[in-house]
Design a protein around this motif. Structure first.
Motif, mmCIF file in Angstrom:
data_model
loop_
_atom_site.group_PDB
_atom_site.id
_atom_site.type_symbol
_atom_site.label_atom_id
_atom_site.label_comp_id
_atom_site.label_asym_id
_atom_site.label_seq_id
_atom_site.Cartn_x
_atom_site.Cartn_y
_atom_site.Cartn_z
ATOM 1 N N GLY A 14 55.163 25.047 46.923
ATOM 2 C CA GLY A 14 56.503 24.619 46.552
ATOM 3 C C GLY A 14 56.440 23.456 45.590
ATOM 4 N N LYS A 15 57.583 22.850 45.332
ATOM 5 C CA LYS A 15 57.636 21.767 44.342
ATOM 6 C C LYS A 15 56.821 20.559 44.807
ATOM 7 C CE LYS A 15 60.811 19.130 41.456
ATOM 8 N NZ LYS A 15 62.206 18.824 41.107
ATOM 9 N N LYS A 16 56.812 20.285 46.110
ATOM 10 C CA LYS A 16 56.047 19.145 46.611
ATOM 11 C C LYS A 16 54.559 19.321 46.328
ATOM 12 C CE LYS A 16 59.159 17.488 50.242
ATOM 13 N NZ LYS A 16 59.303 17.198 51.696
ATOM 14 N N ASP A 17 54.083 20.555 46.467
ATOM 15 C CA ASP A 17 52.665 20.814 46.181
ATOM 16 C C ASP A 17 52.360 20.539 44.711
ATOM 17 O OD1 ASP A 17 51.807 22.058 48.818
ATOM 18 O OD2 ASP A 17 53.477 23.365 48.287
ATOM 19 N N MET A 18 53.263 20.967 43.846
ATOM 20 C CA MET A 18 53.043 20.736 42.417
ATOM 21 C C MET A 18 53.142 19.262 42.074
ATOM 22 S SD MET A 18 54.746 23.966 40.446
ATOM 23 C CE MET A 18 56.399 23.737 41.089
ATOM 24 N N GLU A 19 54.073 18.561 42.700
ATOM 25 C CA GLU A 19 54.193 17.118 42.468
ATOM 26 C C GLU A 19 52.915 16.398 42.862
ATOM 27 O OE1 GLU A 19 57.643 16.203 44.727
ATOM 28 O OE2 GLU A 19 59.048 16.523 43.061
ATOM 29 N N ALA A 20 52.316 16.838 43.979
ATOM 30 C CA ALA A 20 51.075 16.217 44.440
ATOM 31 C C ALA A 20 49.938 16.482 43.451
ATOM 32 C CB ALA A 20 50.703 16.752 45.819
ATOM 33 N N VAL A 21 49.874 17.710 42.932
ATOM 34 C CA VAL A 21 48.837 18.057 41.953
ATOM 35 C C VAL A 21 49.007 17.235 40.683
ATOM 36 C CG1 VAL A 21 48.025 19.892 40.420
ATOM 37 C CG2 VAL A 21 48.456 20.390 42.826
ATOM 38 N N VAL A 22 50.229 17.115 40.214
ATOM 39 C CA VAL A 22 50.494 16.367 38.988
ATOM 40 C C VAL A 22 50.151 14.891 39.174
ATOM 41 C CG1 VAL A 22 52.335 15.538 37.471
ATOM 42 C CG2 VAL A 22 52.228 17.956 38.093
ATOM 43 N N GLU A 23 50.533 14.329 40.311
ATOM 44 C CA GLU A 23 50.241 12.916 40.579
ATOM 45 C C GLU A 23 48.736 12.676 40.619
ATOM 46 O OE1 GLU A 23 51.085 9.009 40.957
ATOM 47 O OE2 GLU A 23 52.528 10.645 40.616
#
Length: 441
Positions: free
Chosen positions: A89-98
């Motif tokens: 989900g979006k949280k997973d992508m946010e974590a990857v980007v961070e």
């Protein structure tokens, strides 16, 4: 990575399916796809030089999309991370980007993000990645079984190179099967299994270019077959046929194969090739396509492509649609075949289709002209005072039940929408219209 995570990964290597264990770690181990990873090809050079830009792998299941991503993971100096779009989900992508930003800041190194089944991400999720792909924080590798030009945002596509993977050839599948049987470290070599030539040919053919399907079948055969007197496990044709009882059909009811097969089905009927039309019908039926959907496509083709060249075609198609709803499978395949053969072999005319398309354009692009007064309804009380219906010539009072008079609005007089062809019954329609108009002069 802590000890528990390390042990989990090591156990997974032992217990994972054969197709996963045999996944290549270098480009030289990859079988097939030489059109994109041959030694002179762009992708090969980019991987070897560790100079990848964002890419999208597109192709059927079992052709090596994830395999190539894993090879890249083993050769790149960039940080490699992966997610599956079906679960992320979006949280997973946010974590990857961070994490990618931090890695870039600390080490000056980029992050390669592999997204399996990227077509599962909605537009918003794909848009989220765009600025980070744009500024180089992330190098995107997407994998999809669906046409990326339909399923992936145009902005991401414009920043990526599309590589289309093809189904593996039978020789490619044979190579993988023999590797599986002889590899004692990652494969089935410890079982001392041998495969007969006809069984090898059978599995490589039935897999239909899907390496995963072939490897799953051979693993099942080896693990469920008792050794013979010579101490070896013999994979015979009978064993192979039990392990892959149905040919692997590349068909997803919501994906490209669905639309491509339906398109070929319609075009074959339109092109008067009953053999091809029946073949694509069989492919759809074999894959479990909805018979009511198929019947609807036959009705549309009967109206659009046969038309008045053989008006009976639509009746046959409608009757078939009603019959399959009442009968169901497997008998409905006979009904559908009858309708397909009729429509495919019927004379063709798209004059009716062109007539309504042209008329719709005329309605759309012209002002709504008054209906000629003599054609207007004369039955209501005030109609006579307005002159409605006055001067109308009743066709049945004339020879051939035809009289020449104006029917179209004034600004469309002389416009021709329906032009009968010389095909089938439509030729008779054309001759009839020409005759009654000529005799009325």
């Amino acid at each position: 990575m802590d000890l528990f995570e390390y042990m989990r990964q090591e156990n997974n290597k032992k217990d994972s399916p054969l197709a996963s264990r045999l996944r290549p770690t270098t480009l030289d181990e990859v079988v097939g796809q030489q059109h994109i990873i041959g030694k002179e090809k762009l992708l090969y050079r980019a991987i070897q030089a560790d100079k990848l830009s964002s890419i999208i792998f597109y192709g059927p299941p079992g052709t090596g999309k994830t395999t190539l991503a894993k090879v890249i993971a083993n050769t790149t100096s960039a940080k490699f991370t992966s997610i599956n779009a079906t679960a992320a989900g979006k949280k997973d992508m946010e974590a990857v980007v961070e994490e990618a930003k931090n890695h870039m800041g600390m080490y000056g190194a980029k992050t390669i993000l592999f997204i399996d089944e990227i077509h599962r991400f909605n537009k918003g999720q794909q848009d989220f990645l765009l600025p980070f792909v744009e500024d180089g924080t992330i190098i995107l590798i997407g994998a999809t079984t669906e046409n990326p030009y339909f399923e992936v945002n145009g902005a991401l596509l414009s920043r990526s190179i599309i590589f289309e993977l093809k189904p593996l050839s039978q020789d490619d599948i044979k190579t993988l099967l023999m590797r599986a049987l002889t590899d004692k470290e990652k494969g089935l070599g410890a079982y001392e299994a041998v495969i007969e030539d006809d069984a090898l040919s059978f599995l490589s053919d039935m897999a239909n270019g899907d390496a995963r399907a072939a490897l799953t079948a051979i693993e099942l055969g080896v693990l469920t077959t008792e050794p013979s007197e010579d101490g070896k496990i013999h994979i015979t044709l009978d064993v192979a046929s039990e392990c892959i009882q149905r040919r692997v059909v590349k068909y997803d009811k919501s994906g490209d194969n669905h639309y491509d097969t339906v398109s070929a089905f319609i075009k074959s009927m339109r092109g008067s090739d009953p053999n091809a039309a029946i073949y694509y019908l069989a492919r759809m039926l074999y894959a479990g396509e909805d018979i009511k959907f198929i019947a609807r496509r036959i009705m549309i083709c009967a109206a659009e492509d046969v038309g008045n060249a053989d008006p009976q075609a639509l009746q046959v198609a409608v009757a078939a649609a009603q019959a399959v709803e009442r009968i169901g499978m497997p008998e409905s395949q006979i009904i559908l075949a009858e309708a397909v053969n009729y429509v495919a072999t019927a004379p063709k005319s798209n004059a009716s289709y062109l007539s309504i398309a042209s008329a719709m354009e005329a309605v759309k692009n012209t002002t709504t002209s008054p209906i000629p007064t003599h054609l207007q309804d004369a039955h209501y009380k005030s109609a006579g005072k307005l002159g409605h219906g006055v001067g109308y010539a009743y066709a049945h009072d004339y020879k051939n039940h035809y009289v020449a008079q104006q029917y179209l609005p004034d600004d469309l007089v002389g416009t021709v929408f329906y032009e009968p062809t010389e095909m089938g019954y439509e030729k008779q329609i054309k001759e009839h219209l020409e005759r009654i108009r000529r005799e009325a002069e």
